[in-house]
Design a protein around this motif. Structure first.
Motif, PDB file in Angstrom:
ATOM      1  N   SER A   1       0.834  -1.202   0.000  1.00 52.19           N
ATOM      2  CA  SER A   1       0.000   0.000   0.000  1.00 52.19           C
ATOM      3  C   SER A   1       0.872   1.256   0.000  1.00 52.19           C
ATOM      4  CB  SER A   1      -0.901  -0.021   1.232  1.00 52.19           C
ATOM      5  OG  SER A   1      -0.125  -0.281   2.371  1.00 52.19           O
ATOM      6  N   PRO A   2       0.307   2.381  -0.361  1.00 51.43           N
ATOM      7  CA  PRO A   2       1.090   3.625  -0.344  1.00 51.43           C
ATOM      8  C   PRO A   2       1.438   4.042   1.084  1.00 51.43           C
ATOM      9  CG  PRO A   2      -1.197   4.072  -0.879  1.00 51.43           C
ATOM     10  CD  PRO A   2      -1.040   2.600  -0.894  1.00 51.43           C
ATOM     11  N   ASP A   3       2.423   4.930   1.200  1.00 55.12           N
ATOM     12  CA  ASP A   3       2.849   5.404   2.514  1.00 55.12           C
ATOM     13  C   ASP A   3       1.753   6.233   3.175  1.00 55.12           C
ATOM     14  OD1 ASP A   3       5.284   4.306   2.277  1.00 55.12           O
ATOM     15  OD2 ASP A   3       6.272   6.118   1.552  1.00 55.12           O
TER      16      ASP A   3
ATOM     17  N   GLN B   1       2.103   8.511   9.727  1.00 62.35           N
ATOM     18  CA  GLN B   1       2.879   7.651  10.631  1.00 62.35           C
ATOM     19  C   GLN B   1       4.352   8.013  10.633  1.00 62.35           C
ATOM     20  OE1 GLN B   1       2.168   3.487   9.799  1.00 62.35           O
ATOM     21  NE2 GLN B   1       0.297   4.082   8.750  1.00 62.35           N
ATOM     22  N   TYR B   2       4.675   9.133  10.014  1.00 62.38           N
ATOM     23  CA  TYR B   2       6.083   9.451   9.803  1.00 62.38           C
ATOM     24  C   TYR B   2       6.930   9.326  11.060  1.00 62.38           C
ATOM     25  CZ  TYR B   2      10.276  12.037   8.748  1.00 62.38           C
ATOM     26  OH  TYR B   2      11.584  12.380   8.599  1.00 62.38           O
ATOM     27  N   VAL B   3       6.499   9.968  12.133  1.00 61.71           N
ATOM     28  CA  VAL B   3       7.320   9.989  13.346  1.00 61.71           C
ATOM     29  C   VAL B   3       7.492   8.583  13.918  1.00 61.71           C
ATOM     30  CG1 VAL B   3       7.508  10.916  15.659  1.00 61.71           C
ATOM     31  CG2 VAL B   3       6.573  12.308  13.851  1.00 61.71           C
ATOM     32  N   ALA B   4       6.374   7.858  13.956  1.00 58.88           N
ATOM     33  CA  ALA B   4       6.428   6.514  14.530  1.00 58.88           C
ATOM     34  C   ALA B   4       7.348   5.620  13.710  1.00 58.88           C
ATOM     35  CB  ALA B   4       5.028   5.921  14.576  1.00 58.88           C
ATOM     36  N   ILE B   5       7.258   5.736  12.392  1.00 58.40           N
ATOM     37  CA  ILE B   5       8.092   4.885  11.550  1.00 58.40           C
ATOM     38  C   ILE B   5       9.562   5.241  11.704  1.00 58.40           C
ATOM     39  CG2 ILE B   5       8.663   4.363   9.158  1.00 58.40           C
ATOM     40  CD1 ILE B   5       5.761   4.294   8.537  1.00 58.40           C
ATOM     41  N   MET B   6       9.846   6.558  11.697  1.00 53.62           N
ATOM     42  CA  MET B   6      11.242   6.957  11.840  1.00 53.62           C
ATOM     43  C   MET B   6      11.797   6.464  13.178  1.00 53.62           C
ATOM     44  SD  MET B   6      12.076   8.104   9.087  1.00 53.62           S
ATOM     45  CE  MET B   6      13.719   8.745   9.187  1.00 53.62           C
ATOM     46  N   ASN B   7      10.994   6.531  14.212  1.00 55.55           N
ATOM     47  CA  ASN B   7      11.466   6.047  15.509  1.00 55.55           C
ATOM     48  C   ASN B   7      11.776   4.559  15.458  1.00 55.55           C
ATOM     49  OD1 ASN B   7      11.476   8.440  16.811  1.00 55.55           O
ATOM     50  ND2 ASN B   7       9.374   8.272  17.559  1.00 55.55           N
TER      51      ASN B   7
ATOM     52  N   PHE C   1       9.235   5.729   2.848  1.00 60.02           N
ATOM     53  CA  PHE C   1       9.550   5.261   4.200  1.00 60.02           C
ATOM     54  C   PHE C   1      10.498   4.075   4.163  1.00 60.02           C
ATOM     55  CE2 PHE C   1       5.275   6.803   6.075  1.00 60.02           C
ATOM     56  CZ  PHE C   1       5.804   8.069   6.174  1.00 60.02           C
ATOM     57  N   LEU C   2      10.151   3.114   3.311  1.00 59.88           N
ATOM     58  CA  LEU C   2      10.952   1.904   3.293  1.00 59.88           C
ATOM     59  C   LEU C   2      12.305   2.154   2.652  1.00 59.88           C
ATOM     60  CD1 LEU C   2       8.277  -0.794   2.617  1.00 59.88           C
ATOM     61  CD2 LEU C   2       9.531  -0.341   4.695  1.00 59.88           C
ATOM     62  N   GLN C   3      12.351   3.067   1.687  1.00 57.73           N
ATOM     63  CA  GLN C   3      13.649   3.440   1.118  1.00 57.73           C
ATOM     64  C   GLN C   3      14.568   3.948   2.220  1.00 57.73           C
ATOM     65  OE1 GLN C   3      12.782   6.227  -1.972  1.00 57.73           O
ATOM     66  NE2 GLN C   3      12.852   4.674  -3.581  1.00 57.73           N
ATOM     67  N   GLN C   4      13.996   4.821   3.036  1.00 60.53           N
ATOM     68  CA  GLN C   4      14.804   5.363   4.133  1.00 60.53           C
ATOM     69  C   GLN C   4      15.155   4.272   5.139  1.00 60.53           C
ATOM     70  OE1 GLN C   4      13.593   9.056   5.892  1.00 60.53           O
ATOM     71  NE2 GLN C   4      12.340   9.560   4.124  1.00 60.53           N
ATOM     72  N   ALA C   5      14.181   3.416   5.423  1.00 59.37           N
ATOM     73  CA  ALA C   5      14.411   2.370   6.423  1.00 59.37           C
ATOM     74  C   ALA C   5      15.568   1.479   5.992  1.00 59.37           C
ATOM     75  CB  ALA C   5      13.148   1.525   6.602  1.00 59.37           C
ATOM     76  N   SER C   6      15.542   1.046   4.741  1.00 60.14           N
ATOM     77  CA  SER C   6      16.594   0.154   4.278  1.00 60.14           C
ATOM     78  C   SER C   6      17.922   0.888   4.191  1.00 60.14           C
ATOM     79  CB  SER C   6      16.238  -0.414   2.907  1.00 60.14           C
ATOM     80  OG  SER C   6      15.059  -1.137   3.011  1.00 60.14           O
ATOM     81  N   TYR C   7      17.850   2.159   3.782  1.00 60.67           N
ATOM     82  CA  TYR C   7      19.094   2.924   3.648  1.00 60.67           C
ATOM     83  C   TYR C   7      19.758   3.099   5.007  1.00 60.67           C
ATOM     84  CZ  TYR C   7      22.183   6.795   2.538  1.00 60.67           C
ATOM     85  OH  TYR C   7      23.289   7.585   2.394  1.00 60.67           O
ATOM     86  N   ILE C   8      18.959   3.457   6.000  1.00 55.84           N
ATOM     87  CA  ILE C   8      19.530   3.756   7.319  1.00 55.84           C
ATOM     88  C   ILE C   8      20.019   2.490   8.018  1.00 55.84           C
ATOM     89  CG2 ILE C   8      18.951   4.610   9.632  1.00 55.84           C
ATOM     90  CD1 ILE C   8      17.078   6.602   8.218  1.00 55.84           C
ATOM     91  N   THR C   9      19.258   1.399   7.895  1.00 51.93           N
ATOM     92  CA  THR C   9      19.627   0.194   8.639  1.00 51.93           C
ATOM     93  C   THR C   9      20.537  -0.739   7.844  1.00 51.93           C
ATOM     94  OG1 THR C   9      17.641  -0.889   7.851  1.00 51.93           O
ATOM     95  CG2 THR C   9      17.500   0.173   9.978  1.00 51.93           C
ATOM     96  N   GLY C  10      20.822  -0.387   6.603  1.00 52.33           N
ATOM     97  CA  GLY C  10      21.717  -1.240   5.821  1.00 52.33           C
ATOM     98  C   GLY C  10      21.034  -2.453   5.230  1.00 52.33           C
TER      99      GLY C  10
END
Lengths: 453, 249
Positions: B107-109, B113-119, B143-152
């Motif tokens: 589903s689309p972003d 939920q931005y804050v919760a997801i970033m946390n 969101f997921l682009q950032q998630a994968s980028y930040i966590t490797g």
């Protein structure tokens, strides 16, 4: 001198060394496919998964593109392993390029597993059938007890109180290479290999025994492939569940009786039927193929003053500690000993190395000291290594001794010649004595004869 | 079906492997499969549970929200659940697993939920858990682009969904150790845009509070998060320290 090397060789090496026919037959059993897949290096596992639904041969060039530059050696190892296990078959196509494809039987079995999920080899008996299952702790204790009893039997049949049912001929097979007996009157002595065997961890010991068992199977009229497949199948049973023994074939029933003596399964007799309960030793079989990550609870504390406290009531532990230390006194749950120069020399003479002892002490360190780094005090380990290198200080080399040289010149020329050909061991110019290595003796003789002329 | 095959294959690779599946719905999320429970449990048992979950989720969600097309799923909730589960495993025993999270997201972003997801992303980063993402929806997920980028982790949007299993097994079944020397999809570009705290909309430029780094799309008198009072709204005056413009990335 033929030497039996006791190494914790991987079981999969043994499988890989089976003839191609047998290996292909093994892959018809889905559990073997599973166990083999799990024993592979990570990269090889991944390749299998990647190739699983690809039905056309894949060129080696394409596979090399999957890895980054610095992973190429790992890639080669993985491919080599896969080919060795005949999971991948290599063919050269018209353009002389190597192409690979998965072994079709293996592929089909793994595909089936993935699509339909893992199935258990056989259904456990319903728990309502009025049988009392031992708890997991009881089962573990049982397995450990059986195994230790077996080991005690193995090293000295007089020490063991409880008799095992393993026939003496089977015992002989296991003892082969571990014990040596010069004549019948003397009690058998542990060989170098035997000592190393005792210092290995349980999984490695188990595999050594199982390997001997399999190796001996042909003589007893069993097919080794059947045996391997049954053992691996056993490792996929759930620990602590009861399985009806009637689901086994006749051959398997005889095997399972032997395995019960080793502590791999617990047999129980009901009113109408009997069942077997696999213990952790059995279900760990396929785990120990790849790594021995399971850790036992340690029991040894070594202090900096070379004293050793072992919190154990096991006779086997006491016997093992006796191999390299002087056991001073024994309390019901504690063995107190000292690591002395004499006790270590005795161990070294028996072919145990200091490294083995140290790794044994480290692996079996008591939880209290295991958290410390190092778990065995450094001064103790260093001293053990020093004592060992002390023994290796003197090296004996076959040599020849020369004396009564006619003149100082001849002596010096001879010395120079010996030095040139790398055979000089010792010289004394005052007394004109010379020692050379045995292998350069003919050259020396030739040289001296020429000098005389 | 292809996901089931993927779960089976992960379980097949090592007897110590464990899989937990968390379903993410419109208003709730829940565990639908846990391989550690009993040995005999098979991945097929996931399907009825999943159906049950979807039913419960539909009945729990307010009807009136569905008018604005496809809603977003509660990604933050399921990420937190996954992280909690991982923490529980970390603390429960001497095992030192190398967990990773795979988000299969369609589903689309939901900018709300931005804050919760970033946390959740940052706590995943702290506990060294890579978040892999496989986007099977129509558009990329920032969101997921950032998630994968930040966590490797690995971010991938498969081109053909028919071959999903091949994508999953080729890319996401790889263990963390092997990832060091395998060619894996590289991030093509990461959408770093943030959502503002006041209207929950994704913005390119905005104002951030210099005390707590909250993001706002319009100038505010007072930070709604930490309560610090900003100075005069002088967006053209660089000397104003509290209302700083966020640099677009």
């Amino acid at each position: 001198m033929p030497q039996v090397k006791i190494v914790a060789k991987n079981f999969m090496d043994m499988v890989a060394s089976l003839p191609a026919m047998n290996l292909d037959r093994l892959y018809q059993n889905a559990f073997i496919c599973e166990a083999i897949l799990r024993s592979m290096p990570p990269l090889a596992k991944k390749y299998v998964l990647q190739l699983l639904f690809i039905d056309v041969p894949v060129t080696s060039k394409m596979m090399e593109e999957w890895v980054l530059g610095d992973g190429l050696s790992k890639h080669k190892v993985a491919i080599g392993r896969l080919i060795q296990l005949r999971v991948l078959t290599e063919t050269l196509d018209r353009k002389r390029e190597a192409t690979y494809r998965l072994n079709p039987t293996f592929q089909l079995n793994v595909q089936k597993h993935i699509v339909h999920g893992g199935v258990l080899p056989r259904e456990p008996m319903p728990s309502t059938a009025g049988l009392r299952l031992p708890s997991l702790e009881e089962l573990d204790a049982y397995a450990v007890q059986q195994w230790e009893c077996f080991l005690l039997h193995l090293i000295s049949s007089s020490e063991a109180e409880k008799a095992t049912n393993i026939s003496s001929s089977m015992m002989k097979v296991f003892q082969h290479g571990l014990l040596s007996q010069k004549d019948d009157k003397e009690p058998p002595r542990l060989t170098e290999g035997g000592f190393q065997f005792l210092l290995m961890d349980t999984n490695a010991q188990l595999w050594y025994i199982i390997r001997e068992y399999i190796g001996n199977s042909e003589e007893r009229g069993l097919d080794s492939a059947d045996l391997i497949s049954f053992l691996l199948e056993l490792s996929f049973h759930a620990t602590g569940e009861a399985y009806n023994i009637n689901t086994l074939s006749d051959i398997q029933r005889t095997i399972i009786r032997d395995l019960a003596d080793l502590g791999l399964v617990k047999l129980q007799q009901g009113r109408k039927e009997s069942w077997f309960i696999p213990t952790k030793l059995a279900t760990n079989l396929s785990i120990s193929l790849s790594d021995t990550s399971s850790r036992k609870q340690g029991f040894v504390v070594v202090e900096t003053n070379f004293r050793m406290y072992a919190y154990s009531s096991s006779k086997l532990h006491c016997e093992i500690l006796r191999l390299f230390s002087r056991v001073e006194y024994q309390l019901p749950n504690l063995i107190v000993g000292a690591i002395t120069k004499e006790s270590l020399y005795k161990a070294f003479q028996n072919g145990i190395t200091a490294e083995q002892i140290i790794s044994f002490l480290q692996q079996n360190a008591h939880p209290r000291v295991a958290e410390r780094i190092p778990s065995v005090p450094e001064n103790v380990t260093d001293q053990m290594r020093l004592w060992e290198s002390d023994l290796n200080r003197v090296e004996s080399v076959p040599a020849h001794f020369f004396e009564e040289f006619p003149s100082k010149d001849v002596f010096e020329a001879a010395c120079d010649f010996a030095r040139e050909c790398g055979g000089l061991l010792w010289e004394n110019s005052k007394k004109m004595w010379l020692v050379v290595k045995a292998e350069s003796f003919p050259h020396m003789k030739e040289f001296l004869r020429r000098q005389k002329q | 079906m292809q996901v089931l095959a993927f779960l089976n294959s992960v379980l097949l690779l090592n007897q110590l492997n464990q899989v937990v599946v968390i379903a993410t719905g419109f208003s709730s999320c829940g565990y639908v499969f846990d391989s550690s429970g009993s040995v005999s449990q098979r991945a097929e048992s996931l399907l009825p549970k999943l159906e049950e979950f979807v039913e419960n989720d539909e009945s729990g969600s307010p009807r009136d929200n569905s008018v604005n097309g496809v809603g977003s799923s509660l990604l933050s909730g399921s990420l937190s659940m996954a992280l909690c589960y991982i923490q529980r495993v970390f603390r429960s025993g001497p095992l030192h697993p190398q967990p990773r999270i795979l988000c299969l997201h369609g589903s689309p972003d939901g900018p709300g939920q931005y804050v919760a997801i970033m946390n959740s992303i940052f706590s995943a980063q702290r506990s060294m858990v890579p978040i892999d993402s496989c986007v099977i929806g129509a558009q990329h997920s920032a969101f997921l682009q950032q998630a994968s980028y930040i966590t490797g982790g690995v971010y991938l949007k498969p081109q053909q969904l028919d071959g999903l299993f091949q994508y999953l097994s080729t890319v996401f079944a790889t263990d963390l150790h092997s990832r060091n020397f395998l060619q894996l999809p590289k991030p093509v570009g990461v959408d770093f845009r943030a959502s503002c705290f006041c209207h929950k909309s994704t913005i390119d430029m905005g104002f951030i509070c210099s005390v707590c780094l909250s993001i706002f799309c319009k100038h505010q008198k007072k930070c709604s998060t930490c309560g610090s009072i900003f100075g005069q709204a002088q967006t053209n005056d660089p000397s104003v320290s509290e209302g700083k413009r966020e640099t677009p990335v």
